[in-house]
Design a protein around this motif. Sequence first.
Motif, PDB file in Angstrom:
ATOM      1  N   ARG A  58      33.089  46.731  47.714  1.00 58.94           N
ATOM      2  CA  ARG A  58      33.224  45.618  46.777  1.00 58.94           C
ATOM      3  C   ARG A  58      33.840  46.100  45.471  1.00 58.94           C
ATOM      4  O   ARG A  58      33.989  47.291  45.235  1.00 58.94           O
ATOM      5  CB  ARG A  58      31.841  44.991  46.512  1.00 58.94           C
ATOM      6  CG  ARG A  58      31.251  44.296  47.718  1.00 58.94           C
ATOM      7  CD  ARG A  58      29.858  43.777  47.461  1.00 58.94           C
ATOM      8  NE  ARG A  58      28.875  44.847  47.403  1.00 58.94           N
ATOM      9  CZ  ARG A  58      28.364  45.450  48.463  1.00 58.94           C
ATOM     10  NH1 ARG A  58      28.767  45.112  49.677  1.00 58.94           N
ATOM     11  NH2 ARG A  58      27.465  46.400  48.339  1.00 58.94           N
ATOM     12  N   GLU A  62      31.392  43.268  40.980  1.00 60.09           N
ATOM     13  CA  GLU A  62      30.331  42.821  41.880  1.00 60.09           C
ATOM     14  C   GLU A  62      29.201  43.840  41.954  1.00 60.09           C
ATOM     15  O   GLU A  62      28.019  43.474  41.982  1.00 60.09           O
ATOM     16  CB  GLU A  62      30.897  42.588  43.274  1.00 60.09           C
ATOM     17  CG  GLU A  62      31.834  41.412  43.391  1.00 60.09           C
ATOM     18  CD  GLU A  62      32.375  41.329  44.802  1.00 60.09           C
ATOM     19  OE1 GLU A  62      31.746  40.628  45.606  1.00 60.09           O
ATOM     20  OE2 GLU A  62      33.400  41.974  45.094  1.00 60.09           O
ATOM     21  N   GLN A  66      25.259  43.462  41.059  1.00 60.32           N
ATOM     22  CA  GLN A  66      24.217  43.812  42.031  1.00 60.32           C
ATOM     23  C   GLN A  66      23.185  44.754  41.437  1.00 60.32           C
ATOM     24  O   GLN A  66      21.972  44.527  41.562  1.00 60.32           O
ATOM     25  CB  GLN A  66      24.851  44.453  43.265  1.00 60.32           C
ATOM     26  CG  GLN A  66      23.839  44.849  44.333  1.00 60.32           C
ATOM     27  CD  GLN A  66      24.450  45.665  45.448  1.00 60.32           C
ATOM     28  OE1 GLN A  66      25.048  46.718  45.196  1.00 60.32           O
ATOM     29  NE2 GLN A  66      24.326  45.190  46.678  1.00 60.32           N
ATOM     30  N   ASP A 106      29.797  37.393  55.063  1.00 68.45           N
ATOM     31  CA  ASP A 106      30.295  36.466  54.049  1.00 68.45           C
ATOM     32  C   ASP A 106      30.261  37.062  52.650  1.00 68.45           C
ATOM     33  O   ASP A 106      31.147  36.792  51.828  1.00 68.45           O
ATOM     34  CB  ASP A 106      29.469  35.170  54.073  1.00 68.45           C
ATOM     35  CG  ASP A 106      29.775  34.306  55.296  1.00 68.45           C
ATOM     36  OD1 ASP A 106      30.787  34.573  55.967  1.00 68.45           O
ATOM     37  OD2 ASP A 106      28.992  33.372  55.568  1.00 68.45           O
ATOM     38  N   HIS A 107      29.259  37.883  52.366  1.00 73.65           N
ATOM     39  CA  HIS A 107      29.176  38.450  51.018  1.00 73.65           C
ATOM     40  C   HIS A 107      30.284  39.480  50.754  1.00 73.65           C
ATOM     41  O   HIS A 107      30.461  39.908  49.610  1.00 73.65           O
ATOM     42  CB  HIS A 107      27.788  39.065  50.762  1.00 73.65           C
ATOM     43  CG  HIS A 107      27.464  40.250  51.615  1.00 73.65           C
ATOM     44  ND1 HIS A 107      26.509  40.214  52.587  1.00 73.65           N
ATOM     45  CD2 HIS A 107      27.962  41.510  51.643  1.00 73.65           C
ATOM     46  CE1 HIS A 107      26.408  41.392  53.175  1.00 73.65           C
ATOM     47  NE2 HIS A 107      27.300  42.194  52.621  1.00 73.65           N
ATOM     48  N   ASP A 108      31.028  39.868  51.790  1.00 74.54           N
ATOM     49  CA  ASP A 108      32.142  40.796  51.619  1.00 74.54           C
ATOM     50  C   ASP A 108      33.466  40.098  51.317  1.00 74.54           C
ATOM     51  O   ASP A 108      34.458  40.755  51.000  1.00 74.54           O
ATOM     52  CB  ASP A 108      32.330  41.651  52.885  1.00 74.54           C
ATOM     53  CG  ASP A 108      31.135  42.537  53.187  1.00 74.54           C
ATOM     54  OD1 ASP A 108      30.630  43.172  52.243  1.00 74.54           O
ATOM     55  OD2 ASP A 108      30.711  42.588  54.350  1.00 74.54           O
TER      56      ASP A 108
END
Length: 290
Positions: A58, A62, A66, A106-108
């Motif tokens: 990422r 991001e 996190q 999806d978070h990628d």
Amino acid sequence: MTQIISALSDVSHDYDALFVDLWGCVHDGVQAIPSAVAALQEYRANGGTVILLTNAPRSRHEVARQIERFGVPDDAWDDIATSGDSARAAMFTGAVGRKVWFMGQDHDLPFFEPLKLVTDPVAIERVELEEAEGIVCCGPFDPHADPADNRPQFLLAKQRGLKLLCANPDIVVDRGEAREWCAGALAQLYTEMGGESLYFGKPHPPVYDLARRRLADHVGHVADGSILAIGDGPQTDVLGAMGEGIDSLFITGGLARQETGTQTDPDPDALERYLAAEGVAPTFSIGRLR
């Protein structure tokens, strides 16, 4: 032979900057490790510069969001270099073509957002494997599934001569007490099957070049002999540091805690056997970053 130390402060005065791995060193995938945060805060308070060097697929922005959620404060670090940014730069210069088959969750998906590092970027289109010119791999579709489940797709990709861009060379990572597969496991499988994998995170040079650029943005040029790399991955953090001519501090209580007999500190004999088997030689070792 590696030197076992009791605290970062035992050796940190010899270094102007740290390249610090995140997962397994500063946080456990769920929350910050308090002793590590305190050690980095103390190092910075004494004038050192901390670049978080992570194989996260990422962007640094991001990752910053996190680790804030995990409880890692801003005063524990200066900047972040990610394998994701290094791999994204390659993707937007056409390293695996314009039409790509995406592997990840999806978070990628922010991996495909524009990147300022690249001028005149290639327009990337996500397509099905049958239409793809290359593969972009941020990780498994299911991090708990056997990587071998992807053999049918990889066989087709290899037959079509597709290159796989690996955004995270890590093989496994521990999220709390659960172990998960990473993109590196898929790239390793693809290579073993005869495909071609392109790597941009540790231990490969591109991400270290990015880390040096991030470091220079803050304090100008720092000689490699004045940088200490810290991490728990023998084949990523330690091997990468060795390849770059940088000293390293191996965190034995991360991925290798059982093999090195680490509770508070590693068992010296178990540690030496483990390092010999891995074929790496960290400058220093410690149970946890503290």
